[in-house]
Design a protein around this motif. Structure first.
Motif, PDB file in Angstrom:
ATOM      1  N   ARG A 223      -2.743  -4.833   4.043  1.00  0.00           N
ATOM      2  CA  ARG A 223      -1.653  -4.346   3.184  1.00  0.00           C
ATOM      3  C   ARG A 223      -1.356  -2.876   3.456  1.00  0.00           C
ATOM      4  O   ARG A 223      -0.191  -2.461   3.467  1.00  0.00           O
ATOM      5  N   TYR A 224      -2.423  -2.078   3.682  1.00  0.00           N
ATOM      6  CA  TYR A 224      -2.198  -0.666   3.965  1.00  0.00           C
ATOM      7  C   TYR A 224      -1.490  -0.485   5.298  1.00  0.00           C
ATOM      8  O   TYR A 224      -0.607   0.372   5.431  1.00  0.00           O
ATOM      9  N   VAL A 225      -1.860  -1.267   6.302  1.00  0.00           N
ATOM     10  CA  VAL A 225      -1.216  -1.147   7.611  1.00  0.00           C
ATOM     11  C   VAL A 225       0.256  -1.545   7.542  1.00  0.00           C
ATOM     12  O   VAL A 225       1.123  -0.879   8.124  1.00  0.00           O
ATOM     13  N   LYS A 226       0.553  -2.620   6.830  1.00  0.00           N
ATOM     14  CA  LYS A 226       1.954  -3.086   6.739  1.00  0.00           C
ATOM     15  C   LYS A 226       2.769  -2.263   5.743  1.00  0.00           C
ATOM     16  O   LYS A 226       3.986  -2.149   5.886  1.00  0.00           O
ATOM     17  N   GLY A 227       2.123  -1.696   4.721  1.00  0.00           N
ATOM     18  CA  GLY A 227       2.817  -0.909   3.709  1.00  0.00           C
ATOM     19  C   GLY A 227       3.241  -1.743   2.515  1.00  0.00           C
ATOM     20  O   GLY A 227       3.603  -2.922   2.654  1.00  0.00           O
ATOM     21  N   TYR A 228       3.199  -1.131   1.311  1.00  0.00           N
ATOM     22  CA  TYR A 228       3.625  -1.819   0.091  1.00  0.00           C
ATOM     23  C   TYR A 228       4.079  -0.778  -0.924  1.00  0.00           C
ATOM     24  O   TYR A 228       3.841   0.433  -0.763  1.00  0.00           O
ATOM     25  N   VAL A 229       4.756  -1.260  -1.980  1.00  0.00           N
ATOM     26  CA  VAL A 229       5.303  -0.362  -3.009  1.00  0.00           C
ATOM     27  C   VAL A 229       4.953  -0.907  -4.384  1.00  0.00           C
ATOM     28  O   VAL A 229       4.645  -2.099  -4.541  1.00  0.00           O
ATOM     29  N   ARG A 230       5.019  -0.012  -5.368  1.00  0.00           N
ATOM     30  CA  ARG A 230       4.866  -0.427  -6.762  1.00  0.00           C
ATOM     31  C   ARG A 230       6.232  -0.330  -7.408  1.00  0.00           C
ATOM     32  O   ARG A 230       6.888   0.725  -7.367  1.00  0.00           O
TER      33      ARG A 230
ATOM     34  N   MET B 189     -11.583  -7.014   1.212  1.00  0.00           N
ATOM     35  CA  MET B 189     -11.530  -5.759   1.960  1.00  0.00           C
ATOM     36  C   MET B 189     -10.531  -5.853   3.108  1.00  0.00           C
ATOM     37  O   MET B 189      -9.741  -4.940   3.348  1.00  0.00           O
ATOM     38  N   LEU B 190     -10.553  -6.971   3.846  1.00  0.00           N
ATOM     39  CA  LEU B 190      -9.634  -7.156   4.968  1.00  0.00           C
ATOM     40  C   LEU B 190      -8.194  -7.228   4.477  1.00  0.00           C
ATOM     41  O   LEU B 190      -7.277  -6.695   5.119  1.00  0.00           O
ATOM     42  N   THR B 191      -7.989  -7.860   3.304  1.00  0.00           N
ATOM     43  CA  THR B 191      -6.631  -7.940   2.747  1.00  0.00           C
ATOM     44  C   THR B 191      -6.090  -6.566   2.413  1.00  0.00           C
ATOM     45  O   THR B 191      -4.918  -6.257   2.666  1.00  0.00           O
ATOM     46  N   ARG B 192      -6.926  -5.695   1.855  1.00  0.00           N
ATOM     47  CA  ARG B 192      -6.487  -4.332   1.537  1.00  0.00           C
ATOM     48  C   ARG B 192      -6.105  -3.563   2.790  1.00  0.00           C
ATOM     49  O   ARG B 192      -5.114  -2.825   2.799  1.00  0.00           O
ATOM     50  N   ILE B 193      -6.907  -3.741   3.849  1.00  0.00           N
ATOM     51  CA  ILE B 193      -6.603  -3.033   5.100  1.00  0.00           C
ATOM     52  C   ILE B 193      -5.273  -3.502   5.667  1.00  0.00           C
ATOM     53  O   ILE B 193      -4.432  -2.690   6.095  1.00  0.00           O
TER      54      ILE B 193
END
Length: 415
Positions: free
Chosen positions: A7-14, A1-5
């Motif tokens: 990643r969302y704060v830093k941003g990512y792409v597919r 859960m913490l990893t997802r948060i």
């Protein structure tokens, strides 16, 4: 859960990569510590998720492996902020909401009381309001030890109090004395004086029965095992003879009688059930009303609902908050109004037998909770034209012995 948060704060792409050496591309990503996850084959290509920081360092790897990359979708807070960068009112509202939550967190919005049985929540809350402890006060002004001290001082039957501040909630746990103040004071006085007390107490029979077991800790027993006694008979006397060397009675000494006396008694049981009853048949049509509360005020949306004949109103209410210990002074609920008709019915033999049996089972359970043993059960179920009955006699083994003030010169001598 913490990893997802994170990643969302830093941003990512597919991304989707296509080339002759996808395995070499993935190995180089691992070698350069570029995080890749969610890898899926798509025909002759591969799709995966990569962080924004990782995408910036993929250029040399793409050229070295002769691989082409395409960004399919962007995720995360940086892209959200960039997309809505012109909506200044929206961000101002978010900041205002955070500021409002912070301001609300500085106050107390709920007072929870546990462990009270004799004193109702309304009584305790009214006393706290009188002492200026209520919802809406600042958390910094809450003095938990002082609250516990005030409650113990005001209510004599409260023997233990614990007050704690949990978020925006004051939690008060209390323990009440099972005896009344007068009885507790009298019992304490009797224990202090012991045998030297001027006023003694006897134990008398509360019911007719046969003594099966008697254990006397203080006092003079007046009955023995197997004796038949009636209600009001003296079981243990608190009057003790004082004799001289010649075995002559020179006086009396009074003490508090204390004993465990088990008696075999009989108790009549009767339960009556009317065979005719009315069953509610609800109509399919229902009316709903939304309302909300702020403090003691209530606001309704829609037409007013009133309970009446063959009309029921059910309410479901939710307190708004961020957590159990941080709840706002706002409640939202919904009312449902349903109409019904009373349909006359009659219990079948299986139904009334089941109802009376369940009631009798509850009665027996209550007896066992009080420490009463059921030796024999002679209760039967039968019916007449209008009613069904459960009647009979129970043979019980129960603890008896009611206190009574010792009467001077009224002690029955043993044979």
């Amino acid at each position: 859960m913490l990893t997802r948060i994170l990643r969302y704060v830093k941003g990512y792409v597919r991304i989707r990569i296509r080339g002759n050496s996808p395995e070499r591309f993935l190995n180089l990503c691992r070698y350069h510590h570029i995080p890749v996850w969610g890898l899926e084959p798509k025909g002759h290509a591969y799709e995966m998720y990569v962080t924004i920081h990782g995408v910036k360092h993929l250029g040399p790897i793409l050229r070295k492996t002769n691989t082409r990359m395409r960004i399919l979708k962007k995720y995360g807070l940086p892209f959200f902020l960039f997309q809505h960068r012109k909506r200044k009112v929206f961000f101002a509202g978010c900041l205002g909401c955070l500021a409002l939550i912070y301001v609300l967190s500085l106050f107390v919005w709920d007072i929870q009381i546990e462990g009270n049985y004799k004193k109702t929540d309304e009584t305790l809350l009214a006393f706290l309001r009188k002492e200026k402890i209520a919802c809406g006060m600042r958390r910094s002004e809450v003095d938990c030890p002082e609250i516990a001290k005030m409650i113990r001082k005001e209510f004599e039957d409260v023997i233990w109090v614990s007050a704690s501040l949990e978020g925006c909630r004051i939690r008060i746990a209390i323990k009440e004395n099972s005896d009344s103040g007068e009885e507790a004071e009298q019992g304490a006085e009797e224990k202090k004086t012991g045998e030297n007390s001027e006023e003694g107490t006897d134990l008398i029979a509360e019911k007719d029965g046969v003594v099966r077991k008697i254990v006397v800790r203080n006092g003079i027993p007046q009955v023995h095992e197997g004796d038949q006694v009636k209600k009001g008979d003296l079981l243990v006397s608190g009057k003790v003879e004082i004799k001289n060397d010649s075995q002559e009675i020179t006086g009396w000494q009074y003490q508090h009688s204390d004993a465990d006396i088990w008696m075999e008694t009989e108790q009549e049981y009767e339960d009556i059930l009317n065979l005719s009853y009315k069953e509610k048949r609800y109509e399919k049509r229902e009316k709903h009303q939304i309302y909300w509360k702020t403090g003691k005020k209530e606001y309704d949306l829609g037409s007013e609902m009133k309970a009446g004949k063959q009309v029921e109103i059910h309410s479901s209410e939710v307190r708004i908050g961020l957590s159990k210990s941080f709840q706002f002074p706002i409640s939202v609920g919904i009312r449902t109004m349903r109409t019904y008709k009373n349909i006359g019915k009659t219990y079948t033999q299986e139904e009334f037998q089941k109802i009376l049996s369940e009631r009798f089972a509850l009665f027996q359970r209550d007896l066992r909770k009080k420490g009463v043993q059921i030796l024999e059960n002679n209760v039967k179920i039968y019916k007449d034209k209008d009613n069904a009955y459960a009647r009979g006699t129970l043979t019980l083994l129960e603890k008896c012995g009611k206190e009574r003030k010792t009467e001077h010169g009224n002690v029955r001598e043993n044979d």
